[in-house]
Structure formats: structure tokens, C-alpha cells
Scaffold this motif. Structure first.
Motif, short mmCIF file in Angstrom:
data_model
loop_
_atom_site.label_atom_id
_atom_site.label_comp_id
_atom_site.label_asym_id
_atom_site.label_seq_id
_atom_site.Cartn_x
_atom_site.Cartn_y
_atom_site.Cartn_z
N LEU A 172 0.86 -1.18 0.00
CA LEU A 172 0.00 0.00 0.00
C LEU A 172 0.89 1.23 0.00
O LEU A 172 1.69 1.43 0.93
N PRO A 173 0.80 2.07 -1.02
CA PRO A 173 1.67 3.26 -1.06
C PRO A 173 1.23 4.30 -0.04
O PRO A 173 0.13 4.24 0.51
N VAL A 174 2.11 5.25 0.21
CA VAL A 174 1.78 6.36 1.09
C VAL A 174 0.72 7.22 0.39
O VAL A 174 0.89 7.62 -0.76
N LEU A 175 -0.38 7.47 1.08
CA LEU A 175 -1.47 8.28 0.53
C LEU A 175 -1.47 9.61 1.26
O LEU A 175 -1.88 9.70 2.42
N HIS A 176 -1.02 10.65 0.59
CA HIS A 176 -0.90 11.95 1.23
C HIS A 176 -2.27 12.58 1.46
O HIS A 176 -2.44 13.40 2.36
N GLU A 177 -3.23 12.23 0.62
CA GLU A 177 -4.61 12.64 0.84
C GLU A 177 -5.41 11.37 1.13
O GLU A 177 -5.81 10.65 0.22
N LEU A 178 -5.62 11.11 2.41
CA LEU A 178 -6.21 9.83 2.82
C LEU A 178 -7.72 9.99 2.97
O LEU A 178 -8.22 10.54 3.94
N THR A 179 -8.44 9.51 1.96
CA THR A 179 -9.89 9.52 1.98
C THR A 179 -10.39 8.10 1.74
O THR A 179 -9.63 7.25 1.24
N PRO A 180 -11.65 7.80 2.06
CA PRO A 180 -12.16 6.45 1.80
C PRO A 180 -12.00 6.01 0.35
O PRO A 180 -11.62 4.86 0.08
N GLN A 181 -12.28 6.91 -0.59
CA GLN A 181 -12.19 6.53 -2.00
C GLN A 181 -10.75 6.31 -2.43
O GLN A 181 -10.45 5.33 -3.14
N ARG A 182 -9.85 7.19 -2.02
CA ARG A 182 -8.44 7.01 -2.38
C ARG A 182 -7.87 5.73 -1.79
O ARG A 182 -7.09 5.02 -2.42
N LEU A 183 -8.26 5.43 -0.55
CA LEU A 183 -7.79 4.19 0.07
C LEU A 183 -8.34 2.98 -0.67
O LEU A 183 -7.61 2.02 -0.95
N ALA A 184 -9.63 3.01 -0.98
CA ALA A 184 -10.24 1.87 -1.70
C ALA A 184 -9.59 1.67 -3.05
O ALA A 184 -9.30 0.52 -3.45
N ASP A 185 -9.33 2.76 -3.77
CA ASP A 185 -8.70 2.63 -5.09
C ASP A 185 -7.28 2.09 -4.98
O ASP A 185 -6.87 1.21 -5.75
N ALA A 186 -6.50 2.63 -4.03
CA ALA A 186 -5.12 2.18 -3.86
C ALA A 186 -5.07 0.73 -3.40
O ALA A 186 -4.21 -0.04 -3.84
N PHE A 187 -5.99 0.35 -2.53
CA PHE A 187 -6.01 -1.02 -2.03
C PHE A 187 -6.34 -1.99 -3.15
O PHE A 187 -5.68 -3.04 -3.29
N ALA A 188 -7.34 -1.65 -3.95
CA ALA A 188 -7.72 -2.52 -5.07
C ALA A 188 -6.58 -2.69 -6.07
O ALA A 188 -6.41 -3.77 -6.64
N ALA A 189 -5.81 -1.61 -6.27
CA ALA A 189 -4.70 -1.67 -7.22
C ALA A 189 -3.48 -2.38 -6.66
O ALA A 189 -2.62 -2.83 -7.42
N SER A 190 -3.40 -2.48 -5.34
CA SER A 190 -2.17 -2.97 -4.69
C SER A 190 -2.25 -4.42 -4.23
O SER A 190 -1.20 -5.07 -4.07
N PHE A 191 -3.46 -4.92 -3.97
CA PHE A 191 -3.58 -6.24 -3.33
C PHE A 191 -4.54 -7.14 -4.10
O PHE A 191 -5.61 -6.71 -4.52
N ASP A 192 -4.12 -8.38 -4.24
CA ASP A 192 -4.97 -9.44 -4.77
C ASP A 192 -5.38 -10.30 -3.58
O ASP A 192 -4.54 -11.00 -3.00
N LEU A 193 -6.64 -10.22 -3.20
CA LEU A 193 -7.10 -10.90 -1.98
C LEU A 193 -7.60 -12.32 -2.25
O LEU A 193 -8.11 -12.96 -1.34
N SER A 194 -7.43 -12.81 -3.47
CA SER A 194 -7.97 -14.14 -3.79
C SER A 194 -7.34 -15.21 -2.92
O SER A 194 -8.01 -16.18 -2.53
N SER A 195 -6.05 -15.05 -2.56
CA SER A 195 -5.40 -16.07 -1.74
C SER A 195 -5.95 -16.09 -0.32
O SER A 195 -5.93 -17.12 0.35
N LEU A 196 -6.45 -14.95 0.15
CA LEU A 196 -7.00 -14.89 1.51
C LEU A 196 -8.36 -15.55 1.60
O LEU A 196 -8.78 -15.99 2.67
N LYS A 197 -9.07 -15.58 0.48
CA LYS A 197 -10.45 -16.07 0.50
C LYS A 197 -10.55 -17.56 0.29
O LYS A 197 -11.64 -18.14 0.39
N ARG A 198 -9.42 -18.22 -0.01
CA ARG A 198 -9.46 -19.67 -0.25
C ARG A 198 -9.60 -20.45 1.05
O ARG A 198 -9.09 -20.02 2.09
#
Length: 209
Positions: A183-209
Motif C-alpha cells: 500500500l503506497p503512502v497516501l498523502h490525501e487519505l480519503t475512503p475513496q483514495r484508500l479503496a482505489d489504492a487497495f484494489a490496485a495494490s492487493f490481490d485478496l484471492s489467496s485470503l479467500k481460499r
């Protein structure tokens, strides 16, 4: 049983709560912080609720809320209360649950019980959050060894910070633990920016197995 994950860190102040907020939102999960130390500023539960846009019913109340911003064992003593680690049990909720520990794995809850001791009793998979920069190899590998010594399953390592590509590579090579992303440093930390950065940074498929 629905997915239940424990989020812990290699140290305090490394972005664990922001990561937990992103994870909670991405999974559509409920969130629980068993022990909160320090109440004068925004608590971790309040931060996650704000950043993950959680309704009140998906934020499970803390088992202990301690006034002093210190290690739980000391904060409890200063507050004149006693933490009962045996009373800490993951709540039953509908759907996934993200549990965030206090600080790192070896943070004392009492004078005789460490946070990792409770995690071992639960036996839930742990996501280890680590910084990306100098010192992370040592701290992360030590944390992984501590988890494995207690046979606690490791879901993976999540990094927070500026890109330092060799550090995650070395940690993965020495430990064999999965690297979930950064997760990169988010200088403007808002719910939408966090959601977008998280979706771009992490593949959660391994956690859901």
C-alpha cells in the motif's frame, strides 16, 4: 465459517490501521479491535469506521478501552483495570471479520501474557503488516519466526510505504511467506483514495481460499 483474519504489525505506527481499514472495506467485513490504548485522539475503531465507511453494526466494540497511550499492560495498570486475556474471543458476526491487534506481536497484555499468546489460542490466519524501508527485513523475519514458533498460520505479509523492491523480495526468499502487496503512502487519505489504492495494490484471492 466466514473468513476471519488477524491484522498485526512488525511495529507501531507503520500504517497497520490504515491497511486494516482497506482490508475491511475490500472484504465487506466487520472490524474488531480487542484492546484500545489511548482515547484522547481518534481511536483505531473510529479511524477504520471512517476510512472503510462502516455502519455502526459492523464495528464491534472494544473489550477494553484504556485511556493511556501505552502498552496495554501498563495502560491497564494506570487505569486501575485488569485485562483478562482468556476473555478475549473473536465475536460471532455475519460475514468476514478483521481483527486488529495492538502494536506488534510481543506487546504485553498483562505482566504474564503477550498478544501473540492470544493469537496462538485463536489459531486464526495472520496478516503481518510491515514497513517497506530500512529495518524491515530484520523486524519482519523476526515476526514471522515468532508466529511459526507458535504454529500460527500466516496469511501473508502486506507492506506499507514507498517502494523498496528488494526488501519484500528478500523477506519472501528467506521466509517463504506470501507477499500480498504494497500500500503506497497516501498523502490525501480519503475512503475513496484508500479503496482505489487497495484494489490496485492487493490481490485478496489467496485470503479467500
Amino acid at each position: 465459517m466466514s473468513l476471519r483474519l488477524v491484522v498485526t504489525g512488525t511495529d507501531t505506527g507503520i500504517g497497520k490501521t490504515v491497511f486494516a481499514a482497506g482490508l475491511t472495506a475490500a472484504l465487506g467485513a466487520s472490524y474488531w479491535k480487542p484492546v484500545q490504548s489511548g482515547l484522547e485522539e481518534e481511536t483505531d475503531s473510529e479511524t477504520v469506521a471512517r476510512l472503510a465507511l462502516l455502519p455502526a453494526e459492523r464495528v464491534i466494540p472494544e473489550a477494553w478501552r484504556l485511556k493511556t497511550p501505552a502498552s496495554p499492560h501498563l495502560a491497564a495498570e494506570l487505569d486501575g483495570v485488569t485485562i483478562d486475556p482468556d476473555a478475549l474471543n473473536p465475536p460471532d458476526v455475519a460475514g468476514p471479520l478483521v481483527i486488529e491487534g495492538a502494536g506488534g506481536l510481543l506487546v504485553p497484555l498483562t505482566r504474564s501474557v503477550l498478544t501473540i499468546d492470544v493469537f496462538a489460542r485463536w489459531g486464526l490466519p495472520v496478516v503481518l503488516v510491515a514497513r517497506t524501508g530500512l529495518g524491515t527485513i530484520n523486524h519482519t523475519l523476526l515476526s514471522i519466526e515468532a508466529l511459526r514458533a507458535r504454529r500460527i498460520p500466516i496469511a501473508g505479509v502486506a507492506f506499507v510505504g514507498e517502494a523498496h523492491p528488494d526488501n519484500p523480495l528478500v523477506i519472501a526468499e528467506f521466509s517463504g511467506a506470501a507477499v500480498l502487496g504494497r500500500l503506497p503512502v497516501l498523502h490525501e487519505l480519503t475512503p475513496q483514495r484508500l479503496a482505489d489504492a487497495f484494489a490496485a495494490s492487493f490481490d485478496l484471492s489467496s485470503l479467500k481460499r
